[in-house]
Design a protein around this motif. Structure first.
Motif: not given
Length: 50
Positions: A3-8, A10-11
């Motif tokens: 999830i953290n990589k995905t969020r990164g 997206l940002y």
């Protein structure tokens, strides 16, 4: 992918889209100034609450 990589990602995409939008509207200088001000504020708060 976490999830953290995905969020990164997206940002990152949002930042690029914001840059493209600023270029289209002709407000690149204002965006650069606001990003610099935000960075400076974040650093100052980081040092304050260290």
């Amino acid at each position: 992918m976490s999830i953290n990589k995905t969020r990164g990602w997206l940002y990152l995409i949002a930042k690029i889209l914001g840059d493209v939008n600023a270029v289209k509207k002709g407000k690149v200088g204002k965006r650069i100034a606001r990003r610099a001000a935000g960075k400076a504020t974040g650093r100052a708060l980081g040092r304050l609450f260290k």
